[in-house]
Design a protein around this motif. Structure first.
Motif, mmCIF file in Angstrom:
data_model
loop_
_atom_site.group_PDB
_atom_site.id
_atom_site.type_symbol
_atom_site.label_atom_id
_atom_site.label_comp_id
_atom_site.label_asym_id
_atom_site.label_seq_id
_atom_site.Cartn_x
_atom_site.Cartn_y
_atom_site.Cartn_z
ATOM 1 N N ASN A 17 0.863 -1.178 0.000
ATOM 2 C CA ASN A 17 0.000 0.000 0.000
ATOM 3 C C ASN A 17 0.906 1.236 0.000
ATOM 4 O O ASN A 17 1.423 1.632 1.039
ATOM 5 C CB ASN A 17 -0.901 -0.014 1.242
ATOM 6 N N TYR A 18 1.115 1.819 -1.181
ATOM 7 C CA TYR A 18 2.025 2.958 -1.296
ATOM 8 C C TYR A 18 1.350 4.229 -0.793
ATOM 9 O O TYR A 18 0.212 4.524 -1.148
ATOM 10 C CB TYR A 18 2.488 3.120 -2.739
ATOM 11 N N MET A 19 2.100 4.966 0.057
ATOM 12 C CA MET A 19 1.546 6.129 0.743
ATOM 13 C C MET A 19 2.443 7.343 0.506
ATOM 14 O O MET A 19 3.635 7.199 0.202
ATOM 15 C CB MET A 19 1.489 5.856 2.251
ATOM 16 N N PRO A 20 1.901 8.556 0.686
ATOM 17 C CA PRO A 20 2.759 9.751 0.633
ATOM 18 C C PRO A 20 3.672 9.812 1.852
ATOM 19 O O PRO A 20 3.479 9.079 2.827
ATOM 20 C CB PRO A 20 1.765 10.910 0.618
ATOM 21 N N MET A 21 4.648 10.691 1.820
ATOM 22 C CA MET A 21 5.558 10.882 2.948
ATOM 23 C C MET A 21 4.770 11.270 4.192
ATOM 24 O O MET A 21 3.872 12.103 4.123
ATOM 25 C CB MET A 21 6.583 11.967 2.616
ATOM 26 N N GLN A 22 5.098 10.656 5.325
ATOM 27 C CA GLN A 22 4.419 10.991 6.574
ATOM 28 C C GLN A 22 5.026 12.246 7.186
ATOM 29 O O GLN A 22 6.230 12.476 7.113
ATOM 30 C CB GLN A 22 4.531 9.837 7.561
ATOM 31 N N MET A 23 4.169 13.052 7.794
ATOM 32 C CA MET A 23 4.601 14.299 8.405
ATOM 33 C C MET A 23 5.715 14.043 9.419
ATOM 34 O O MET A 23 5.616 13.154 10.259
ATOM 35 C CB MET A 23 3.416 14.981 9.085
#
Length: 348
Positions: free
Chosen positions: A300-306
């Motif tokens: 599950n590819y996700m954006p960079m986490q804060m």
């Protein structure tokens, strides 16, 4: 002291370790006990993750006659001092902390209580006892937004991106002031993505292995464009063990400090990276897990986490200069070791 030389413990050194029910503290305590040290553990047994895993670690350590432990919070300065005064350690290794970059976004106050107030209490105990050496854990996260790699201890680190990293940088500054004021030989070590058996359930390797075995998807941040300096816990605690024997000495002048040494010009204080000195892509790490398990992950590819950083990479040359040792476990071997432990422990 180089790794291949015998370790001498002529009077059975006494070491107080905070966080002995934790991942790294457990491994360090076990190593020191095996070498004949007397170890006093101190741990708050918080429920940040599975307390049963923490209790199993302590139960394992209790098999050693040289181990004793107290369950109490670092914030309880009176209790910590009571334990430290009774044990009279030669060395204190402070590993207990509220860990986790992501959790610091949700519960920042926990980091102030544990990592600032708790660490102050540890430093006060070290001051009152006049220990031979105080060693305390920091993190590669203090490098924050720095982009020049590999990270070296002598470069400025003023751009922390999370409250967790900020508290650890504050610990470094606090420790420097105490080393200067009270002449306490102090070593801060910066860890780089530690992994291995008995690891924390919130760490990437544990989460990936657990999810892949159960057929659940794994979250891959920044769409996989991430790099880490994965450091096996066995290598890490060996490095700490060797650093115990190398307390910093306040230099008479700046001219005494060798190039590349983070030794303070005004205090017996030093910062040391402990990393594998090998920047590994997150996707290569995941592929190695898949190969070891024989199962393909559901990704599950996700954006960079804060608050996260795209890459970490340690320059461990100072560690090698001081101890003759540097971490070198290949991440594939470390993953195989972890999977064997995980399957045995959880019967999966």
């Amino acid at each position: 002291m180089p790794e291949d030389l015998p370790h001498e413990t002529p009077k059975q050194q006494r070491v107080l370790i905070t966080g002995t029910a934790g991942f790294i503290g457990f491994h360090l305590a076990r190593l020191l006990l095996d070498e004949g040290f007397q170890v006093c553990g101190y741990d708050g047994m918080t429920d940040y993750y599975d307390v049963n895993l923490k209790r199993r670690r302590h139960q394992t350590l209790m098999q050693h006659a040289g181990f004793s432990a107290t369950e109490a919070m670092l914030e309880d300065g009176d209790r910590l001092w009571e334990v430290a005064e009774a044990f009279r350690p030669d060395v204190i290794v402070h590993l207990a902390a509220q860990a986790g970059v992501r959790y610091s976004l949700e519960q920042p106050r926990a980091y102030i209580d544990s990592n600032i107030i708790g660490t102050f209490n540890v430093m006060e105990a070290a001051r009152k006892l006049g220990v031979d050496h105080l060693l305390m854990a920091s993190t590669s996260s203090v490098y924050g937004a720095n982009e020049e790699m590999p990270f070296t201890e002598t470069e400025k680190a003023d751009t922390q991106l999370t409250i967790y990293a900020a508290t650890k940088k504050a610990n470094e500054s606090m420790a420097h002031s105490y080393a200067h004021l009270w002449n306490i030989p102090t070593t801060m070590f910066r860890f780089f993505t530690v992994y291995g058996s008995w690891g924390r359930p919130d760490l990437a390797l544990f989460k990936f292995v657990d999810a892949i075995i159960d057929g659940n998807p794994i979250d891959i941040y920044n769409h996989g464009d991430m790099y880490r300096d994965f450091t096996h816990v066995g290598d890490l605690v060996r490095a700490i063990r060797l650093l115990i024997d190398v307390p910093p000495v306040r230099p008479a002048s700046k001219d005494e400090i060798e190039e590349g040494d983070s030794l303070s010009p005004v205090a017996p204080y030093r910062v040391v990276n402990i990393g594998n000195s090998d920047k590994v892509s997150l996707l290569a790490f995941i592929e190695a897990i898949e190969a070891e398990l024989g199962i393909e992950a559901i990704r599950n590819y996700m954006p960079m986490q804060m608050g996260d950083v795209q890459a970490t990479w340690a320059d461990a040359s100072l560690l090698q200069r001081l101890t003759g040792y540097r971490p070198q476990t290949d991440f594939r071997d470390g993953i195989a070791n972890f999977v064997t432990w995980f399957r045995n422990y959880y019967q999966k």
